[in-house]
Design an enzyme around this catalytic site. Structure first.
Site, PDB file in Angstrom:
ATOM      1  N   GLN A   1       0.757  -1.276   0.105  1.00  0.00           N
ATOM      2  CA  GLN A   1       0.163   0.184   0.253  1.00  0.00           C
ATOM      3  C   GLN A   1       1.552   1.281  -0.010  1.00  0.00           C
ATOM      4  OE1 GLN A   1      -3.495   1.357   3.498  1.00  0.00           O
ATOM      5  NE2 GLN A   1      -1.735   1.372   3.927  1.00  0.00           N
TER       6      GLN A   1
ATOM      7  N   ASP B   1      15.962  -8.651  -1.015  1.00  0.00           N
ATOM      8  CA  ASP B   1      15.542  -9.453  -0.221  1.00  0.00           C
ATOM      9  C   ASP B   1      16.181  -8.656   1.143  1.00  0.00           C
ATOM     10  OD1 ASP B   1      14.272 -11.026   1.786  1.00  0.00           O
ATOM     11  OD2 ASP B   1      13.531 -12.495   0.215  1.00  0.00           O
TER      12      ASP B   1
ATOM     13  N   GLU C   1       2.365   0.623  16.636  1.00  0.00           N
ATOM     14  CA  GLU C   1       2.764  -0.198  17.352  1.00  0.00           C
ATOM     15  C   GLU C   1       3.545  -0.235  18.624  1.00  0.00           C
ATOM     16  OE1 GLU C   1       0.534  -3.121  17.682  1.00  0.00           O
ATOM     17  OE2 GLU C   1      -1.061  -1.747  16.182  1.00  0.00           O
TER      18      GLU C   1
ATOM     19  N   SER D   1       6.211   2.563  13.278  1.00  0.00           N
ATOM     20  CA  SER D   1       4.423   1.729  13.843  1.00  0.00           C
ATOM     21  C   SER D   1       4.719   2.708  14.781  1.00  0.00           C
ATOM     22  CB  SER D   1       4.736   0.843  13.774  1.00  0.00           C
ATOM     23  OG  SER D   1       3.330   0.225  13.985  1.00  0.00           O
TER      24      SER D   1
ATOM     25  N   ARG E   1      -5.309  -0.817   0.848  1.00  0.00           N
ATOM     26  CA  ARG E   1      -4.598  -1.909   1.381  1.00  0.00           C
ATOM     27  C   ARG E   1      -4.725  -3.035   1.991  1.00  0.00           C
ATOM     28  NH1 ARG E   1      -1.343  -1.830   6.833  1.00  0.00           N
ATOM     29  NH2 ARG E   1      -2.976  -1.228   8.140  1.00  0.00           N
TER      30      ARG E   1
ATOM     31  N   GLN F   1       7.081  -7.461   7.021  1.00  0.00           N
ATOM     32  CA  GLN F   1       6.150  -8.505   7.315  1.00  0.00           C
ATOM     33  C   GLN F   1       5.123  -7.935   8.600  1.00  0.00           C
ATOM     34  OE1 GLN F   1       3.418 -10.410   8.283  1.00  0.00           O
ATOM     35  NE2 GLN F   1       4.593 -10.513  10.171  1.00  0.00           N
ATOM     36  N   SER F   2       4.180  -7.119   7.875  1.00  0.00           N
ATOM     37  CA  SER F   2       3.880  -5.998   8.570  1.00  0.00           C
ATOM     38  C   SER F   2       2.130  -6.544   9.294  1.00  0.00           C
ATOM     39  CB  SER F   2       3.201  -4.773   7.702  1.00  0.00           C
ATOM     40  OG  SER F   2       2.700  -5.033   6.296  1.00  0.00           O
TER      41      SER F   2
ATOM     42  N   TYR G   1       6.007  -8.240  16.102  1.00  0.00           N
ATOM     43  CA  TYR G   1       5.648  -6.876  15.078  1.00  0.00           C
ATOM     44  C   TYR G   1       6.279  -5.730  15.906  1.00  0.00           C
ATOM     45  CZ  TYR G   1       4.342  -2.983  11.527  1.00  0.00           C
ATOM     46  OH  TYR G   1       4.953  -2.101  11.151  1.00  0.00           O
TER      47      TYR G   1
ATOM     48  N   LEU H   1      10.456   0.420   3.339  1.00  0.00           N
ATOM     49  CA  LEU H   1       9.158   0.266   3.692  1.00  0.00           C
ATOM     50  C   LEU H   1       8.641  -1.120   3.861  1.00  0.00           C
ATOM     51  CD1 LEU H   1       7.338   2.886   1.569  1.00  0.00           C
ATOM     52  CD2 LEU H   1       7.764   3.088   3.566  1.00  0.00           C
TER      53      LEU H   1
ATOM     54  N   TYR I   1      10.258 -15.792  11.497  1.00  0.00           N
ATOM     55  CA  TYR I   1      10.554 -14.649   9.977  1.00  0.00           C
ATOM     56  C   TYR I   1      10.504 -12.662  10.402  1.00  0.00           C
ATOM     57  CZ  TYR I   1       9.686 -13.416   5.339  1.00  0.00           C
ATOM     58  OH  TYR I   1       9.187 -12.508   4.373  1.00  0.00           O
TER      59      TYR I   1
END
Length: 325
Positions: free
Chosen positions: A13, A57, A126, A124, A183, A82-83, A148, A79, A94
């Site tokens: 996104q 990667d 989070e 983030s 999204r 693994q979000s 995360y 950006l 991972y």
């Protein structure tokens, strides 16, 4: 000479909106994608021929070194991750490797190859997790509540460390939730609006959700990518919160989305404990005063308009249309 920008996560996104913005500003845009058996480029198909896609990667340091050595970008936007917060509990190793260590690998590739660029790390909200104060600012302590969130805290501090240790122009954007029709369908906002579109077309009867009381500060993704770009244009590298300053619950989102089309969400939504997190983040709301004062940035799309943009898109989306994953 055009400025060169390098974006990890260009097919996501945020990456797709950022690529559009940079192309409008006449950048030469490079986007890193992972090699897989099928392309996931739906979000950038309309600009596919205007960007340069390169394989790499975040879990492979040698590929990052090679890309930095050959492209030598002026700006790097990290950006890629693994979000998905809930999924991070299922694949914590991972998530930590890509979302946390990936930032280190990219910063070290820039340093080792001597690339003189400006670096943006996608932080983030989070990271705040079990919040110590409300609203949250650049000075609020972190207490992440998911693998995360923990990985993002590592990315934040390693970015600051490279700025302070090596004099790199490296910044953290502490972005609160930002949504759009692009999204991914497993994120709760898009899950709601996609289901609502399917309900209106008679394709779906039930929407399964977890915690309806979680409160988030939801903004519009294109606004936030403009803020990310502005961070790299500032005279000095600093970290910034981007948010709307408003908080709404998942229940509020349901009220707004279903109410907009004249339906009662209680007739369709059922609770499913599989969507609960082992550790919940109950309340997030950001204070973007610093971004407003130093960058001249403000959100242009507020909650009601955001919900309606997403509902309008998903009510028109055909069942057979390729969706973003």
């Amino acid at each position: 000479m055009k400025r060169k920008a390098f974006i990890t996560g260009i097919t996501g996104q945020d990456g797709s909106y950022l690529a559009e913005l940079l192309l409008e500003k006449d950048y030469e845009v490079y986007g890193m994608i992972r090699r897989s058996s099928s392309f996931n480029t739906a979000r950038i198909d309309h600009i596919f021929n205007e960007v340069e896609l390169v394989f790499g990667d975040l879990s492979d340091g040698s590929s990052l070194n090679q890309l930095m050595r050959t492209i030598r970008p002026d700006e790097v936007y990290n950006l890629g991750a693994q979000s998905h917060v809930r999924v991070s509990f299922d694949i914590p190793e991972y998530t930590s490797d890509v979302t946390g260590m990936g930032t280190l690998r990219l910063l070290d590739a820039i340093r080792e190859e001597g690339v003189q660029c400006r670096f943006y790390e996608a932080g983030s909200s989070e990271m705040f997790g079990q919040v110590r104060e409300t609203p949250q600012t650049e000075e609020t302590p972190f207490h992440p509540r998911s693998p995360y969130g923990v990985a993002k805290v590592y990315g934040y501090w390693i970015t600051r460390n490279y700025r302070e240790a090596y004099g790199m122009y490296a910044v953290n954007g502490i972005l609160f939730n930002h949504e759009s029709p692009r999204r991914g369908p497993t994120f709760v906002t898009r899950k709601i609006t996609r289901a609502l579109g399917a309900i209106l077309r008679g394709e779906q009867d039930v929407l399964k959700l977890g915690n309806l009381d979680a409160k988030r500060d939801w903004g519009y993704a294109p606004d936030y990518m403009k803020g990310a770009w502005r961070m790299l244009q500032a005279p000095e590298p600093e970290d910034y919160v981007l948010a709307t300053g408003e908080t709404h619950s998942v229940r509020d989102f349901l009220d707004e989305a279903f109410g907009y089309v004249g339906l009662d969400w209680k007739d369709y939504v059922v609770f499913d404990e599989r969507y609960l997190r082992p550790a919940e983040v109950d309340l997030l709301v950001g204070d973007y005063t610093k971004a407003r004062e130093k960058l001249g940035w403000e959100p242009t799309v507020r909650f009601q308009e955001l919900v309606r943009i997403m509902v309008d898109h998903d009510r028109e989306r055909q069942r057979t249309e390729e969706h973003y994953v």
